[in-house]
Design a protein around this motif. Structure first.
Motif, PDB file in Angstrom:
ATOM      1  N   GLY A  24       0.817  -1.214   0.000  1.00 28.80           N
ATOM      2  CA  GLY A  24       0.000   0.000   0.000  1.00 28.80           C
ATOM      3  C   GLY A  24       0.846   1.257   0.000  1.00 28.80           C
ATOM      4  O   GLY A  24       0.419   2.300   0.506  1.00 28.80           O
ATOM      5  N   LEU A  25       2.055   1.170  -0.584  1.00 30.71           N
ATOM      6  CA  LEU A  25       2.958   2.325  -0.595  1.00 30.71           C
ATOM      7  C   LEU A  25       2.934   3.020  -1.956  1.00 30.71           C
ATOM      8  O   LEU A  25       2.828   2.356  -2.994  1.00 30.71           O
ATOM      9  N   THR A  26       3.038   4.337  -1.912  1.00 33.11           N
ATOM     10  CA  THR A  26       3.151   5.107  -3.158  1.00 33.11           C
ATOM     11  C   THR A  26       4.493   5.820  -3.138  1.00 33.11           C
ATOM     12  O   THR A  26       4.838   6.474  -2.159  1.00 33.11           O
ATOM     13  N   VAL A  27       5.238   5.680  -4.216  1.00 29.66           N
ATOM     14  CA  VAL A  27       6.590   6.243  -4.298  1.00 29.66           C
ATOM     15  C   VAL A  27       6.670   7.041  -5.608  1.00 29.66           C
ATOM     16  O   VAL A  27       6.130   6.598  -6.616  1.00 29.66           O
ATOM     17  N   PRO A  28       7.327   8.206  -5.588  1.00 28.08           N
ATOM     18  CA  PRO A  28       7.491   8.929  -6.858  1.00 28.08           C
ATOM     19  C   PRO A  28       8.269   8.068  -7.858  1.00 28.08           C
ATOM     20  O   PRO A  28       9.283   7.471  -7.500  1.00 28.08           O
ATOM     21  N   MET A  29       7.771   8.023  -9.080  1.00 28.49           N
ATOM     22  CA  MET A  29       8.393   7.152 -10.091  1.00 28.49           C
ATOM     23  C   MET A  29       8.629   7.927 -11.382  1.00 28.49           C
ATOM     24  O   MET A  29       7.851   8.814 -11.720  1.00 28.49           O
ATOM     25  N   GLN A  30       9.687   7.520 -12.066  1.00 27.79           N
ATOM     26  CA  GLN A  30       9.911   8.013 -13.427  1.00 27.79           C
ATOM     27  C   GLN A  30      10.085   6.806 -14.325  1.00 27.79           C
ATOM     28  O   GLN A  30      10.946   5.956 -14.059  1.00 27.79           O
ATOM     29  N   SER A  31       9.278   6.740 -15.351  1.00 31.59           N
ATOM     30  CA  SER A  31       9.319   5.584 -16.248  1.00 31.59           C
ATOM     31  C   SER A  31      10.274   5.860 -17.401  1.00 31.59           C
ATOM     32  O   SER A  31      10.210   6.916 -18.036  1.00 31.59           O
ATOM     33  N   LEU A  32      11.186   4.922 -17.649  1.00 38.36           N
ATOM     34  CA  LEU A  32      12.120   5.047 -18.780  1.00 38.36           C
ATOM     35  C   LEU A  32      11.776   3.970 -19.802  1.00 38.36           C
ATOM     36  O   LEU A  32      11.355   2.868 -19.436  1.00 38.36           O
ATOM     37  N   SER A  33      11.992   4.280 -21.070  1.00 34.50           N
ATOM     38  CA  SER A  33      11.715   3.300 -22.125  1.00 34.50           C
ATOM     39  C   SER A  33      12.980   2.491 -22.423  1.00 34.50           C
ATOM     40  O   SER A  33      13.984   3.044 -22.897  1.00 34.50           O
ATOM     41  N   ILE A  34      12.914   1.205 -22.112  1.00 29.47           N
ATOM     42  CA  ILE A  34      14.059   0.331 -22.407  1.00 29.47           C
ATOM     43  C   ILE A  34      14.204   0.179 -23.924  1.00 29.47           C
ATOM     44  O   ILE A  34      15.313   0.234 -24.458  1.00 29.47           O
ATOM     45  N   MET A  35      13.067   0.054 -24.604  1.00 31.20           N
ATOM     46  CA  MET A  35      13.110  -0.137 -26.059  1.00 31.20           C
ATOM     47  C   MET A  35      13.740   1.079 -26.751  1.00 31.20           C
ATOM     48  O   MET A  35      14.425   0.941 -27.759  1.00 31.20           O
ATOM     49  N   ALA A  36      13.519   2.275 -26.189  1.00 30.90           N
ATOM     50  CA  ALA A  36      14.124   3.481 -26.770  1.00 30.90           C
ATOM     51  C   ALA A  36      15.540   3.714 -26.230  1.00 30.90           C
ATOM     52  O   ALA A  36      16.197   4.694 -26.597  1.00 30.90           O
ATOM     53  N   GLY A  37      16.018   2.834 -25.346  1.00 32.42           N
ATOM     54  CA  GLY A  37      17.390   2.918 -24.836  1.00 32.42           C
ATOM     55  C   GLY A  37      17.593   4.022 -23.812  1.00 32.42           C
ATOM     56  O   GLY A  37      18.730   4.439 -23.558  1.00 32.42           O
ATOM     57  N   GLU A  38      16.504   4.500 -23.180  1.00 33.51           N
ATOM     58  CA  GLU A  38      16.656   5.609 -22.223  1.00 33.51           C
ATOM     59  C   GLU A  38      17.511   5.227 -21.018  1.00 33.51           C
ATOM     60  O   GLU A  38      18.152   6.083 -20.414  1.00 33.51           O
ATOM     61  N   HIS A  39      17.538   3.917 -20.687  1.00 35.94           N
ATOM     62  CA  HIS A  39      18.329   3.458 -19.535  1.00 35.94           C
ATOM     63  C   HIS A  39      19.819   3.418 -19.866  1.00 35.94           C
ATOM     64  O   HIS A  39      20.645   3.197 -18.992  1.00 35.94           O
ATOM     65  N   LYS A  40      20.173   3.640 -21.132  1.00 37.39           N
ATOM     66  CA  LYS A  40      21.583   3.677 -21.532  1.00 37.39           C
ATOM     67  C   LYS A  40      22.006   5.084 -21.951  1.00 37.39           C
ATOM     68  O   LYS A  40      23.103   5.292 -22.460  1.00 37.39           O
ATOM     69  N   GLY A  41      21.119   6.058 -21.741  1.00 37.32           N
ATOM     70  CA  GLY A  41      21.453   7.442 -22.062  1.00 37.32           C
ATOM     71  C   GLY A  41      22.593   7.941 -21.178  1.00 37.32           C
ATOM     72  O   GLY A  41      22.754   7.487 -20.042  1.00 37.32           O
ATOM     73  N   ALA A  42      23.384   8.891 -21.720  1.00 40.96           N
ATOM     74  CA  ALA A  42      24.598   9.346 -21.018  1.00 40.96           C
ATOM     75  C   ALA A  42      24.285   9.855 -19.609  1.00 40.96           C
ATOM     76  O   ALA A  42      24.998   9.520 -18.648  1.00 40.96           O
ATOM     77  N   ASP A  43      23.229  10.648 -19.474  1.00 38.54           N
ATOM     78  CA  ASP A  43      22.912  11.234 -18.160  1.00 38.54           C
ATOM     79  C   ASP A  43      22.557  10.153 -17.148  1.00 38.54           C
ATOM     80  O   ASP A  43      23.010  10.179 -16.003  1.00 38.54           O
ATOM     81  N   PHE A  44      21.765   9.166 -17.622  1.00 34.00           N
ATOM     82  CA  PHE A  44      21.325   8.123 -16.699  1.00 34.00           C
ATOM     83  C   PHE A  44      22.497   7.222 -16.302  1.00 34.00           C
ATOM     84  O   PHE A  44      22.663   6.890 -15.125  1.00 34.00           O
ATOM     85  N   VAL A  45      23.334   6.864 -17.277  1.00 30.48           N
ATOM     86  CA  VAL A  45      24.466   5.974 -16.976  1.00 30.48           C
ATOM     87  C   VAL A  45      25.494   6.690 -16.083  1.00 30.48           C
ATOM     88  O   VAL A  45      26.139   6.058 -15.235  1.00 30.48           O
TER      89      VAL A  45
END
Ligand SMILES: N[C@@H](CCC(=O)N[C@@H](CS)C(=O)NCC(=O)O)C(=O)O
Length: 204
Positions: A24-45
Protein backbone atom coordinates in the motif's frame (compact mmCIF):
# COMPACT_ATOMS: atom_id res chain seq x y z
CA UNK A 1 13.36 9.60 -3.42
CA UNK A 2 12.69 8.59 -7.01
CA UNK A 3 12.11 5.11 -8.37
CA UNK A 4 13.25 4.66 -11.95
CA UNK A 5 10.77 2.26 -13.48
CA UNK A 6 9.97 0.68 -16.85
CA UNK A 7 6.56 -0.34 -18.21
CA UNK A 8 5.29 -3.84 -18.90
CA UNK A 9 6.47 -6.32 -19.92
CA UNK A 10 9.79 -5.56 -18.11
CA UNK A 11 9.69 -8.07 -15.23
CA UNK A 12 12.12 -6.54 -12.73
CA UNK A 13 10.53 -3.09 -12.43
CA UNK A 14 7.17 -4.86 -12.13
CA UNK A 15 8.43 -6.83 -9.14
CA UNK A 16 8.95 -3.56 -7.24
CA UNK A 17 5.57 -2.21 -8.33
CA UNK A 18 3.81 -5.39 -7.12
CA UNK A 19 5.76 -5.24 -3.86
CA UNK A 20 4.75 -1.59 -3.28
CA UNK A 21 1.11 -2.38 -4.15
CA UNK A 22 1.07 -5.22 -1.60
CA UNK A 23 2.40 -2.77 1.00
CA UNK A 24 0.00 0.00 0.00
CA UNK A 25 2.96 2.32 -0.59
CA UNK A 26 3.15 5.11 -3.16
CA UNK A 27 6.59 6.24 -4.30
CA UNK A 28 7.49 8.93 -6.86
CA UNK A 29 8.39 7.15 -10.09
CA UNK A 30 9.91 8.01 -13.43
CA UNK A 31 9.32 5.58 -16.25
CA UNK A 32 12.12 5.05 -18.78
CA UNK A 33 11.72 3.30 -22.12
CA UNK A 34 14.06 0.33 -22.41
CA UNK A 35 13.11 -0.14 -26.06
CA UNK A 36 14.12 3.48 -26.77
CA UNK A 37 17.39 2.92 -24.84
CA UNK A 38 16.66 5.61 -22.22
CA UNK A 39 18.33 3.46 -19.54
CA UNK A 40 21.58 3.68 -21.53
CA UNK A 41 21.45 7.44 -22.06
CA UNK A 42 24.60 9.35 -21.02
CA UNK A 43 22.91 11.23 -18.16
CA UNK A 44 21.33 8.12 -16.70
CA UNK A 45 24.47 5.97 -16.98
CA UNK A 46 26.52 8.77 -15.38
CA UNK A 47 24.13 8.56 -12.44
CA UNK A 48 23.78 4.78 -12.45
CA UNK A 49 26.56 2.98 -14.36
CA UNK A 50 24.77 -0.41 -14.29
CA UNK A 51 22.21 1.16 -16.67
CA UNK A 52 19.46 -1.24 -15.61
CA UNK A 53 15.98 -0.86 -14.18
CA UNK A 54 14.65 -0.64 -11.56
CA UNK A 55 16.84 1.61 -9.47
CA UNK A 56 15.88 3.73 -6.47
CA UNK A 57 17.48 7.15 -6.02
CA UNK A 58 17.58 8.14 -2.37
CA UNK A 59 17.33 11.74 -1.20
CA UNK A 60 21.08 11.80 -0.50
CA UNK A 61 21.81 10.75 -4.11
CA UNK A 62 22.66 7.12 -3.44
CA UNK A 63 21.40 4.73 -6.10
CA UNK A 64 20.00 1.42 -4.85
CA UNK A 65 19.87 -1.10 -7.69
CA UNK A 66 18.70 -4.73 -7.76
CA UNK A 67 15.04 -5.45 -7.23
CA UNK A 68 15.41 -7.41 -4.02
CA UNK A 69 17.69 -4.77 -2.47
CA UNK A 70 15.11 -2.08 -3.27
CA UNK A 71 12.30 -4.10 -1.72
CA UNK A 72 14.40 -4.89 1.34
CA UNK A 73 15.02 -1.15 1.77
CA UNK A 74 11.26 -0.57 1.97
CA UNK A 75 10.75 -3.68 4.13
CA UNK A 76 13.08 -2.20 6.76
CA UNK A 77 10.83 0.87 7.05
CA UNK A 78 7.49 -0.85 6.48
CA UNK A 79 7.58 -4.40 7.90
CA UNK A 80 3.79 -4.94 7.60
CA UNK A 81 2.53 -6.99 5.91
CA UNK A 82 5.76 -9.02 5.96
CA UNK A 83 6.93 -10.08 2.50
CA UNK A 84 10.34 -11.48 3.49
CA UNK A 85 9.21 -13.88 6.24
CA UNK A 86 8.64 -13.32 9.94
CA UNK A 87 11.11 -15.54 11.82
CA UNK A 88 14.42 -17.23 10.92
CA UNK A 89 12.98 -20.29 9.15
CA UNK A 90 10.36 -18.45 7.08
CA UNK A 91 12.88 -15.71 6.25
CA UNK A 92 15.29 -18.37 5.00
CA UNK A 93 12.54 -20.04 2.95
CA UNK A 94 11.61 -16.77 1.24
CA UNK A 95 15.28 -16.20 0.48
CA UNK A 96 15.75 -19.77 -0.77
CA UNK A 97 12.79 -19.69 -3.18
CA UNK A 98 13.50 -16.18 -4.40
CA UNK A 99 17.07 -17.19 -5.23
CA UNK A 100 15.83 -20.34 -6.97
CA UNK A 101 13.38 -18.30 -9.06
CA UNK A 102 16.14 -15.89 -10.06
CA UNK A 103 19.01 -18.36 -10.52
CA UNK A 104 17.20 -21.20 -12.29
CA UNK A 105 13.97 -20.06 -13.94
CA UNK A 106 14.88 -16.37 -14.24
CA UNK A 107 18.25 -17.15 -15.80
CA UNK A 108 16.66 -19.56 -18.30
CA UNK A 109 13.94 -17.06 -19.27
CA UNK A 110 16.56 -14.33 -19.66
CA UNK A 111 18.64 -16.52 -21.98
CA UNK A 112 15.60 -17.48 -24.06
CA UNK A 113 14.66 -13.79 -24.34
CA UNK A 114 18.14 -12.56 -25.24
CA UNK A 115 19.12 -15.34 -27.60
CA UNK A 116 15.92 -16.38 -29.37
CA UNK A 117 13.43 -13.52 -29.37
CA UNK A 118 12.99 -11.35 -32.49
CA UNK A 119 12.53 -8.20 -30.37
CA UNK A 120 16.00 -8.52 -28.85
CA UNK A 121 17.61 -9.35 -32.21
CA UNK A 122 17.93 -5.63 -32.93
CA UNK A 123 19.68 -4.75 -29.66
CA UNK A 124 21.81 -7.80 -28.84
CA UNK A 125 25.17 -7.88 -30.64
CA UNK A 126 24.91 -11.59 -31.37
CA UNK A 127 22.14 -14.06 -30.66
CA UNK A 128 23.26 -17.62 -29.92
CA UNK A 129 19.97 -19.22 -30.88
CA UNK A 130 20.95 -22.81 -30.14
CA UNK A 131 22.10 -21.79 -26.66
CA UNK A 132 18.88 -19.86 -26.14
CA UNK A 133 16.76 -22.83 -27.20
CA UNK A 134 18.74 -25.10 -24.85
CA UNK A 135 17.30 -23.09 -21.95
CA UNK A 136 13.69 -24.12 -22.63
CA UNK A 137 14.03 -27.50 -20.84
CA UNK A 138 15.73 -25.69 -17.94
CA UNK A 139 12.77 -23.31 -17.60
CA UNK A 140 10.42 -26.31 -17.77
CA UNK A 141 12.38 -28.20 -15.08
CA UNK A 142 12.44 -25.15 -12.80
CA UNK A 143 8.66 -24.73 -13.15
CA UNK A 144 8.17 -28.38 -12.18
CA UNK A 145 10.13 -27.80 -8.94
CA UNK A 146 7.82 -24.86 -8.16
CA UNK A 147 4.82 -27.05 -8.97
CA UNK A 148 6.07 -29.71 -6.53
CA UNK A 149 6.43 -27.11 -3.77
CA UNK A 150 2.99 -25.65 -4.50
CA UNK A 151 1.39 -29.08 -4.13
CA UNK A 152 2.29 -28.79 -0.42
CA UNK A 153 1.78 -25.10 0.36
CA UNK A 154 -0.49 -22.32 -0.88
CA UNK A 155 2.41 -20.04 -1.74
CA UNK A 156 5.93 -20.71 -2.93
CA UNK A 157 7.69 -20.19 0.40
CA UNK A 158 4.92 -21.51 2.64
CA UNK A 159 1.47 -20.46 3.73
CA UNK A 160 1.99 -16.72 3.33
CA UNK A 161 2.30 -14.69 0.13
CA UNK A 162 5.88 -13.39 -0.10
CA UNK A 163 8.58 -11.84 -2.25
CA UNK A 164 9.21 -15.32 -3.68
CA UNK A 165 5.70 -15.29 -5.20
CA UNK A 166 6.26 -11.81 -6.59
CA UNK A 167 9.52 -12.95 -8.21
CA UNK A 168 7.86 -16.03 -9.67
CA UNK A 169 4.76 -14.20 -10.94
CA UNK A 170 6.63 -11.44 -12.75
CA UNK A 171 9.10 -13.91 -14.28
CA UNK A 172 6.29 -16.25 -15.33
CA UNK A 173 4.23 -13.51 -16.96
CA UNK A 174 7.30 -12.38 -18.85
CA UNK A 175 7.96 -16.01 -19.84
CA UNK A 176 4.39 -16.26 -21.14
CA UNK A 177 4.90 -13.00 -23.05
CA UNK A 178 7.95 -14.45 -24.84
CA UNK A 179 6.27 -17.80 -25.51
CA UNK A 180 7.37 -20.05 -22.63
CA UNK A 181 4.17 -21.75 -21.42
CA UNK A 182 3.42 -23.16 -17.98
CA UNK A 183 3.78 -26.96 -18.32
CA UNK A 184 0.41 -28.61 -19.01
CA UNK A 185 0.94 -31.11 -16.18
CA UNK A 186 1.83 -28.44 -13.58
CA UNK A 187 -1.65 -28.23 -12.05
CA UNK A 188 -0.59 -26.71 -8.73
CA UNK A 189 1.53 -24.09 -10.48
CA UNK A 190 -1.32 -23.19 -12.84
CA UNK A 191 -3.75 -22.85 -9.92
CA UNK A 192 -1.21 -20.72 -8.05
CA UNK A 193 -0.77 -18.51 -11.13
CA UNK A 194 -4.53 -17.89 -11.29
CA UNK A 195 -4.67 -17.20 -7.56
CA UNK A 196 -1.85 -14.67 -7.43
CA UNK A 197 -2.93 -13.04 -10.71
CA UNK A 198 -6.29 -12.30 -9.07
CA UNK A 199 -4.62 -10.21 -6.33
CA UNK A 200 -5.07 -6.46 -6.94
CA UNK A 201 -1.27 -6.00 -6.83
CA UNK A 202 -0.86 -8.14 -9.97
CA UNK A 203 -2.15 -5.30 -12.12
CA UNK A 204 0.81 -3.13 -11.06
N1 LIG B 1 19.32 -8.16 -11.24
C1 LIG B 1 18.60 -6.96 -11.64
C2 LIG B 1 18.17 -7.13 -13.09
C3 LIG B 1 17.66 -5.83 -13.66
C4 LIG B 1 17.35 -5.99 -15.15
O1 LIG B 1 17.88 -6.88 -15.84
N2 LIG B 1 16.45 -5.14 -15.61
C5 LIG B 1 16.10 -5.16 -17.00
C6 LIG B 1 14.64 -4.77 -17.17
S1 LIG B 1 13.56 -6.01 -16.64
C7 LIG B 1 16.96 -4.16 -17.75
O2 LIG B 1 17.27 -3.10 -17.25
N3 LIG B 1 17.35 -4.55 -18.96
C8 LIG B 1 18.11 -3.73 -19.83
C9 LIG B 1 19.58 -4.03 -19.78
O3 LIG B 1 20.04 -4.88 -19.02
O4 LIG B 1 20.28 -3.34 -20.53
C10 LIG B 1 17.41 -6.73 -10.71
O5 LIG B 1 16.99 -7.68 -10.04
O6 LIG B 1 16.90 -5.62 -10.61
Amino acid sequence: MLLYDAPMPAPNPRRVRIYLAEKGLTVPMQSLSIMAGEHKGADFVAKYPAGQLPVLELDDGRMIGETIAICRYFEAFYPEPPLFGTEPASMAEVEMWTRRVELTYGAAIRNIWIHTHPLTARVVKQQYTEFGESNRPLAHAAMMTFDAALRKTAFLAGDAFSMADIALLSTMDFGLFIGVPIPEEADALKAWHQRVSARPSASA
